[in-house]
Design an enzyme around this catalytic site. Sequence first.
Site, PDB file in Angstrom:
ATOM      1  N   GLU A 238      -2.920   8.033  -5.844  1.00 11.69           N
ATOM      2  CA  GLU A 238      -3.090   7.297  -7.100  1.00 11.69           C
ATOM      3  C   GLU A 238      -4.241   7.903  -7.887  1.00 11.69           C
ATOM      4  OE1 GLU A 238      -3.420   3.076  -6.382  1.00 11.69           O
ATOM      5  OE2 GLU A 238      -1.545   3.022  -5.275  1.00 11.69           O
TER       6      GLU A 238
ATOM      7  N   ARG B 257       0.852  -1.181   0.000  1.00  8.71           N
ATOM      8  CA  ARG B 257       0.000   0.000   0.000  1.00  8.71           C
ATOM      9  C   ARG B 257       0.893   1.237   0.000  1.00  8.71           C
ATOM     10  NH1 ARG B 257      -3.487  -2.396  -1.882  1.00  8.71           N
ATOM     11  NH2 ARG B 257      -5.574  -2.851  -1.108  1.00  8.71           N
TER      12      ARG B 257
ATOM     13  N   HIS C  73      -0.407   0.398 -10.069  1.00 10.20           N
ATOM     14  CA  HIS C  73      -1.203  -0.497  -9.210  1.00 10.20           C
ATOM     15  C   HIS C  73      -1.784  -1.664 -10.017  1.00 10.20           C
ATOM     16  CE1 HIS C  73      -3.374  -0.651  -5.109  1.00 10.20           C
ATOM     17  NE2 HIS C  73      -3.244  -1.862  -5.609  1.00 10.20           N
TER      18      HIS C  73
HETATM   19  N1  LIG Z   1      -0.509  -4.090  -5.557  1.00  9.86           N
HETATM   20  C1  LIG Z   1      -1.543  -4.883  -5.649  1.00  9.86           C
HETATM   21  O1  LIG Z   1      -2.145  -5.019  -6.720  1.00  9.86           O
HETATM   22  C2  LIG Z   1      -1.982  -5.673  -4.459  1.00  9.86           C
HETATM   23  C3  LIG Z   1      -2.795  -6.818  -4.650  1.00  9.86           C
HETATM   24  C4  LIG Z   1      -3.152  -7.578  -3.538  1.00  9.86           C
HETATM   25  C5  LIG Z   1      -2.729  -7.214  -2.269  1.00  9.86           C
HETATM   26  N2  LIG Z   1      -1.995  -6.079  -2.111  1.00  9.86           N
HETATM   27  C6  LIG Z   1      -1.543  -5.676  -0.777  1.00  9.86           C
HETATM   28  O2  LIG Z   1      -0.472  -6.537  -0.397  1.00  9.86           O
HETATM   29  C7  LIG Z   1      -0.342  -6.517   1.041  1.00  9.86           C
HETATM   30  C8  LIG Z   1      -0.061  -7.914   1.577  1.00  9.86           C
HETATM   31  O3  LIG Z   1      -1.131  -8.790   1.260  1.00  9.86           O
HETATM   32  P1  LIG Z   1      -1.157 -10.280   1.875  1.00  9.86           P
HETATM   33  O4  LIG Z   1      -2.239 -10.997   1.140  1.00  9.86           O
HETATM   34  O5  LIG Z   1       0.198 -10.873   1.913  1.00  9.86           O
HETATM   35  O6  LIG Z   1      -1.639  -9.960   3.351  1.00  9.86           O
HETATM   36  P2  LIG Z   1      -1.516 -10.901   4.650  1.00  9.86           P
HETATM   37  O7  LIG Z   1      -2.524 -10.393   5.607  1.00  9.86           O
HETATM   38  O8  LIG Z   1      -1.540 -12.336   4.259  1.00  9.86           O
HETATM   39  O9  LIG Z   1      -0.041 -10.579   5.197  1.00  9.86           O
HETATM   40  C9  LIG Z   1       0.325  -9.358   5.774  1.00  9.86           C
HETATM   41  C10 LIG Z   1       1.428  -9.637   6.764  1.00  9.86           C
HETATM   42  O10 LIG Z   1       1.930  -8.392   7.252  1.00  9.86           O
HETATM   43  C11 LIG Z   1       2.233  -8.573   8.638  1.00  9.86           C
HETATM   44  N3  LIG Z   1       2.320  -7.282   9.318  1.00  9.86           N
HETATM   45  C12 LIG Z   1       1.325  -6.539   9.869  1.00  9.86           C
HETATM   46  N4  LIG Z   1       1.847  -5.434  10.421  1.00  9.86           N
HETATM   47  C13 LIG Z   1       3.181  -5.478  10.198  1.00  9.86           C
HETATM   48  C14 LIG Z   1       4.270  -4.612  10.538  1.00  9.86           C
HETATM   49  N5  LIG Z   1       4.070  -3.478  11.206  1.00  9.86           N
HETATM   50  N6  LIG Z   1       5.524  -4.967  10.152  1.00  9.86           N
HETATM   51  C15 LIG Z   1       5.740  -6.108   9.469  1.00  9.86           C
HETATM   52  N7  LIG Z   1       4.750  -6.985   9.156  1.00  9.86           N
HETATM   53  C16 LIG Z   1       3.493  -6.655   9.507  1.00  9.86           C
HETATM   54  C17 LIG Z   1       1.113  -9.455   9.152  1.00  9.86           C
HETATM   55  O11 LIG Z   1       1.482 -10.092  10.365  1.00  9.86           O
HETATM   56  C18 LIG Z   1       0.957 -10.439   7.999  1.00  9.86           C
HETATM   57  O12 LIG Z   1       1.793 -11.582   8.183  1.00  9.86           O
HETATM   58  C19 LIG Z   1      -1.616  -5.837   1.555  1.00  9.86           C
HETATM   59  O13 LIG Z   1      -1.318  -4.488   1.854  1.00  9.86           O
HETATM   60  C20 LIG Z   1      -2.547  -5.863   0.346  1.00  9.86           C
HETATM   61  O14 LIG Z   1      -3.488  -4.823   0.400  1.00  9.86           O
HETATM   62  C21 LIG Z   1      -1.604  -5.311  -3.175  1.00  9.86           C
END
Ligand SMILES: NC(=O)c1ccc[n+]([C@@H]2O[C@H](COP(=O)([O-])OP(=O)(O)OC[C@H]3O[C@@H](n4cnc5c(N)ncnc54)[C@H](O)[C@@H]3O)[C@@H](O)[C@H]2O)c1
Length: 321
Positions: free
Chosen positions: A268, A239, A287
Amino acid sequence: MSGMTVYFSDYTIADEFDVEQEILGPAGLEIVRAQCSTEQDVLDTIAGVDPVAIVAQWVPITAAVIELCPNLKVLSRNGIGVDNIDLDCCRRRGIAVLNSPSYCIPEVADHALSLALALLRKLVVATDQVRAGEWGWGGLAPIPRLCELTFGVVGMGAIGRAVVQRARPFFKDVIGHDPYVKAVEIDGRPVAMVGLDELLARADVVDLHVPGTDETRHLLNAERFALMKPSAYVVNTSRGTVIDTDALVAALRAGQIAGAGLDVHEQEPLPMDHPLRRFPQVIITPHTAFYSVEAVDQLRAETVLNIVRFMAGEPPINRVV
Ligand SMILES: NC(=O)c1ccc[n+]([C@@H]2O[C@H](COP(=O)([O-])OP(=O)(O)OC[C@H]3O[C@@H](n4cnc5c(N)ncnc54)[C@H](O)[C@@H]3O)[C@@H](O)[C@H]2O)c1
């Protein structure tokens, strides 16, 4: 309007609503489609609709929006992140929040690693130079050998883990940081988990996969960029809020870090005159890390199936609240 309406606040992943209609129609759910860019657009277009369900992509679904929907039972975010939804308000009001947590895990992991490899191998800088009539590696030096480098993953969730699998064959060490995950084993091999400061100091690539929350807002700021190696790159497909953009621009200008691969941005679309557009060693994608033909097909079906299942009292694909 009847109480069985599904309001789509903003939905840019499909022009036709054929798939959505095929799944919602037989369940007696009628589609109302808006194309909002702001909270105010939502407030204007949802008044009088009285939906039982909302499908939201990017616009904020705030307490004020929820207040206008006395019969709202469920919100389905068409995506993974739920940071545009007022989750506390949903909890208070007993409204379920559903998402589609796995539709693009391989795509985002591939995208993050692609950004890292393209930065390290200077593919975009090389292309720019060739287009400008230059030839040879002189203008690209130094490029280090990848298999002697360390790749750092911040956020060891679904996408972070998928990146570890992909990064291991390329890099000497793949290390991780996640305050909520103590030990991680992937394909039978543990990932060395370290503190954030240690990861920033050791990693040649700092790759972010955390949720967009108050806690992760500006996780990478001026202080943290100062801990990184001047030869290191940042990759962000999570994000935009996770990086303090002004501090990133300052770090790039000062040569505190070597470059960045960014799929997500605090604003964005990234404004046309934004300084990030002008660094040769910054790769920007709009994105699109989630995108593949298959991912979009899966997302469209899961977003509405989530609602149908929830309304029928069956377990949805994933419930966040
Ligand atoms: N760019 C894109 O098109 C796109 C697409 C899908 C998801 N995303 C984003 O990707 C990110 C990750 O998605 P995911 O499915 O792996 O999520 P997820 O919930 O499976 O994993 C997120 C991880 O981050 C950890 N976390 C939380 N706070 C933290 C901190 N302060 N420091 C370090 N780690 C921390 C959590 O413990 C968890 O293990 C999300 O922000 C999601 O919105 C982006």
